[in-house]
Design a protein around this motif. Sequence first.
Motif, PDB file in Angstrom:
ATOM      1  N   GLY A 240       0.772  -1.224   0.000  1.00 14.95           N
ATOM      2  CA  GLY A 240       0.000   0.000   0.000  1.00 14.95           C
ATOM      3  C   GLY A 240       0.811   1.287   0.000  1.00 14.95           C
ATOM      4  O   GLY A 240       0.319   2.330   0.426  1.00 14.95           O
ATOM      5  N   ILE A 241       2.046   1.220  -0.492  1.00 18.35           N
ATOM      6  CA  ILE A 241       2.894   2.408  -0.578  1.00 18.35           C
ATOM      7  C   ILE A 241       2.621   3.125  -1.893  1.00 18.35           C
ATOM      8  O   ILE A 241       2.572   2.488  -2.961  1.00 18.35           O
ATOM      9  N   HIS A 242       2.459   4.438  -1.834  1.00 18.13           N
ATOM     10  CA  HIS A 242       2.155   5.217  -3.037  1.00 18.13           C
ATOM     11  C   HIS A 242       3.345   5.227  -3.991  1.00 18.13           C
ATOM     12  O   HIS A 242       4.420   5.714  -3.653  1.00 18.13           O
ATOM     13  N   ILE A 243       3.159   4.646  -5.179  1.00 15.04           N
ATOM     14  CA  ILE A 243       4.174   4.686  -6.233  1.00 15.04           C
ATOM     15  C   ILE A 243       3.890   5.910  -7.091  1.00 15.04           C
ATOM     16  O   ILE A 243       2.847   6.000  -7.740  1.00 15.04           O
ATOM     17  N   GLU A 244       4.837   6.847  -7.090  1.00 13.34           N
ATOM     18  CA  GLU A 244       4.612   8.098  -7.808  1.00 13.34           C
ATOM     19  C   GLU A 244       5.025   8.014  -9.272  1.00 13.34           C
ATOM     20  O   GLU A 244       4.316   8.488 -10.154  1.00 13.34           O
ATOM     21  N   SER A 245       6.180   7.376  -9.543  1.00 16.28           N
ATOM     22  CA  SER A 245       6.688   7.352 -10.921  1.00 16.28           C
ATOM     23  C   SER A 245       7.709   6.229 -11.082  1.00 16.28           C
ATOM     24  O   SER A 245       8.504   5.960 -10.190  1.00 16.28           O
ATOM     25  N   GLY A 246       7.669   5.600 -12.270  1.00 13.46           N
ATOM     26  CA  GLY A 246       8.598   4.521 -12.555  1.00 13.46           C
ATOM     27  C   GLY A 246       7.962   3.168 -12.276  1.00 13.46           C
ATOM     28  O   GLY A 246       6.774   3.086 -11.945  1.00 13.46           O
ATOM     29  N   PRO A 247       8.777   2.091 -12.422  1.00 10.93           N
ATOM     30  CA  PRO A 247      10.198   2.071 -12.784  1.00 10.93           C
ATOM     31  C   PRO A 247      10.418   2.553 -14.233  1.00 10.93           C
ATOM     32  O   PRO A 247       9.632   2.250 -15.121  1.00 10.93           O
ATOM     33  N   HIS A 248      11.514   3.252 -14.416  1.00  5.12           N
ATOM     34  CA  HIS A 248      11.836   3.813 -15.717  1.00  5.12           C
ATOM     35  C   HIS A 248      13.302   4.241 -15.693  1.00  5.12           C
ATOM     36  O   HIS A 248      14.009   3.989 -14.706  1.00  5.12           O
ATOM     37  N   LYS A 249      13.739   4.896 -16.758  1.00  7.24           N
ATOM     38  CA  LYS A 249      15.126   5.348 -16.840  1.00  7.24           C
ATOM     39  C   LYS A 249      15.178   6.835 -17.117  1.00  7.24           C
ATOM     40  O   LYS A 249      14.544   7.342 -18.048  1.00  7.24           O
ATOM     41  N   ILE A 252      18.684  12.246 -17.861  1.00  7.59           N
ATOM     42  CA  ILE A 252      19.802  12.868 -17.158  1.00  7.59           C
ATOM     43  C   ILE A 252      20.475  11.834 -16.260  1.00  7.59           C
ATOM     44  O   ILE A 252      19.834  11.178 -15.439  1.00  7.59           O
ATOM     45  N   ASN A 253      21.761  11.674 -16.451  1.00  7.29           N
ATOM     46  CA  ASN A 253      22.600  10.741 -15.685  1.00  7.29           C
ATOM     47  C   ASN A 253      22.205   9.266 -15.826  1.00  7.29           C
ATOM     48  O   ASN A 253      22.789   8.398 -15.191  1.00  7.29           O
ATOM     49  N   GLN A 254      21.172   8.978 -16.619  1.00  4.15           N
ATOM     50  CA  GLN A 254      20.827   7.607 -17.020  1.00  4.15           C
ATOM     51  C   GLN A 254      20.452   6.674 -15.874  1.00  4.15           C
ATOM     52  O   GLN A 254      20.541   5.453 -15.992  1.00  4.15           O
ATOM     53  N   THR A 255      19.988   7.233 -14.774  1.00  3.94           N
ATOM     54  CA  THR A 255      19.637   6.418 -13.622  1.00  3.94           C
ATOM     55  C   THR A 255      18.353   5.629 -13.866  1.00  3.94           C
ATOM     56  O   THR A 255      17.347   6.190 -14.293  1.00  3.94           O
ATOM     57  N   PHE A 256      18.362   4.335 -13.569  1.00  5.91           N
ATOM     58  CA  PHE A 256      17.139   3.537 -13.544  1.00  5.91           C
ATOM     59  C   PHE A 256      16.469   3.827 -12.214  1.00  5.91           C
ATOM     60  O   PHE A 256      17.110   3.739 -11.158  1.00  5.91           O
ATOM     61  N   PHE A 257      15.173   4.168 -12.222  1.00  9.67           N
ATOM     62  CA  PHE A 257      14.590   4.739 -11.009  1.00  9.67           C
ATOM     63  C   PHE A 257      13.194   4.234 -10.692  1.00  9.67           C
ATOM     64  O   PHE A 257      12.466   3.734 -11.543  1.00  9.67           O
ATOM     65  N   LEU A 258      12.840   4.428  -9.427  1.00 14.62           N
ATOM     66  CA  LEU A 258      11.486   4.243  -8.926  1.00 14.62           C
ATOM     67  C   LEU A 258      11.293   5.271  -7.814  1.00 14.62           C
ATOM     68  O   LEU A 258      12.124   5.389  -6.922  1.00 14.62           O
ATOM     69  N   TYR A 259      10.176   6.033  -7.880  1.00 17.70           N
ATOM     70  CA  TYR A 259       9.861   7.017  -6.846  1.00 17.70           C
ATOM     71  C   TYR A 259       8.606   6.589  -6.095  1.00 17.70           C
ATOM     72  O   TYR A 259       7.587   6.250  -6.701  1.00 17.70           O
ATOM     73  N   VAL A 260       8.697   6.631  -4.760  1.00 17.34           N
ATOM     74  CA  VAL A 260       7.531   6.367  -3.920  1.00 17.34           C
ATOM     75  C   VAL A 260       7.471   7.437  -2.836  1.00 17.34           C
ATOM     76  O   VAL A 260       8.433   8.181  -2.621  1.00 17.34           O
ATOM     77  N   TRP A 261       6.326   7.516  -2.171  1.00 16.12           N
ATOM     78  CA  TRP A 261       6.210   8.374  -0.995  1.00 16.12           C
ATOM     79  C   TRP A 261       6.131   7.471   0.223  1.00 16.12           C
ATOM     80  O   TRP A 261       5.233   6.624   0.326  1.00 16.12           O
ATOM     81  N   GLU A 262       7.095   7.619   1.131  1.00 10.25           N
ATOM     82  CA  GLU A 262       7.016   6.822   2.360  1.00 10.25           C
ATOM     83  C   GLU A 262       5.832   7.339   3.181  1.00 10.25           C
ATOM     84  O   GLU A 262       5.286   8.409   2.901  1.00 10.25           O
ATOM     85  N   PRO A 263       5.369   6.586   4.201  1.00  8.03           N
ATOM     86  CA  PRO A 263       4.132   6.949   4.882  1.00  8.03           C
ATOM     87  C   PRO A 263       4.093   8.361   5.450  1.00  8.03           C
ATOM     88  O   PRO A 263       3.015   8.950   5.586  1.00  8.03           O
TER      89      PRO A 263
END
Length: 317
Positions: A240-249, A252-263
């Motif tokens: 139940g953690i909010h996934i904001e964006s990703g997984p994607h690449k 800029i700087n070519q980072t593979f990423f995933l963004y979430v909001w912790e509680p």
Amino acid sequence: MTEYTSFDVAHLGNVELLTPTFEKSLWFFRDLLAMRVVAEEGDSVYLRTWDEYQLYTIKLTASDDAGVGRTTFRTTSQEALERRVAAIDEMGLGEGWVDGEVGTGPTYMFRDPDGHEMGIYYETERYVATDDKPALKNQASAFPGRGVNARRLDHINYLAKDVVANGEFVAKALRGRESERIALDAGGFAAWWFHFNNKSYDIVYSDDWLKHGNRLHHVAFAPDTREDILKAADIFLENGIHIESGPHKHAINQTFFLYVWEPGGNRIEFANAGARLLLDPDSPVVEWTQEERKKGQAWGMKTIETFHTHGTPVVKE
């Protein structure tokens, strides 16, 4: 050619995160990220990622609002510490010496132009594994084998009222080297990336569209592989953690990423950027235009709106 070939700042030391939902945030970092609690003091708990050589990685503190507290940086030597303190003082942003926290030595406190609380130190205590002793002597502790398995702290991204002023501060006071930046058509930068070692970035400043000041965009942790980040997305989905964006690449700087909001509301990134190292001491700065950034991320995903507006503390109307 660069005017120096080594760094005075070795790396990002540790970060204090503030949370209005302390127990839920503690569950997120301890249970989902597999971080280990190493100390408790007052309203704070200190946790470490499994391959952190120091005693702790983040300090989690109960607070009325989410956000970032003290961020520290470790220098490469005592002499380097003295040079950086002198440079910070020269810019008029120093606040003086304090005792270090949980295994870190004397720490010089200061603030960046935006007001973010920071400290710099050299002396530190190494973590000694006990019941988490690793099979291989060249890692700090045993691989947890559960949850996201966050290996180390990777970088921090601040929201800033003035990206240029803060970037110039990092370049002069901390001698960070710029790696990439986004130039605005009207002048200045929308975001600016700096590094203190061969990684492509350790600290970033992004334009705070709300111009509030002293806010956090995100803190990033690094697992081992892209596959770990894909698995992390499933773990967060199930919990139940909010996934904001990703997984994607990122482009800029070519980072593979995933963004979430912790509680508690703080944005947390999981980043895998180990393939891109800046080994060239004269590596040119990569500058992106606003038009180029309209193309979105590396594989075409557009940057979502909340990436530019959400930060902590949340600005209340």
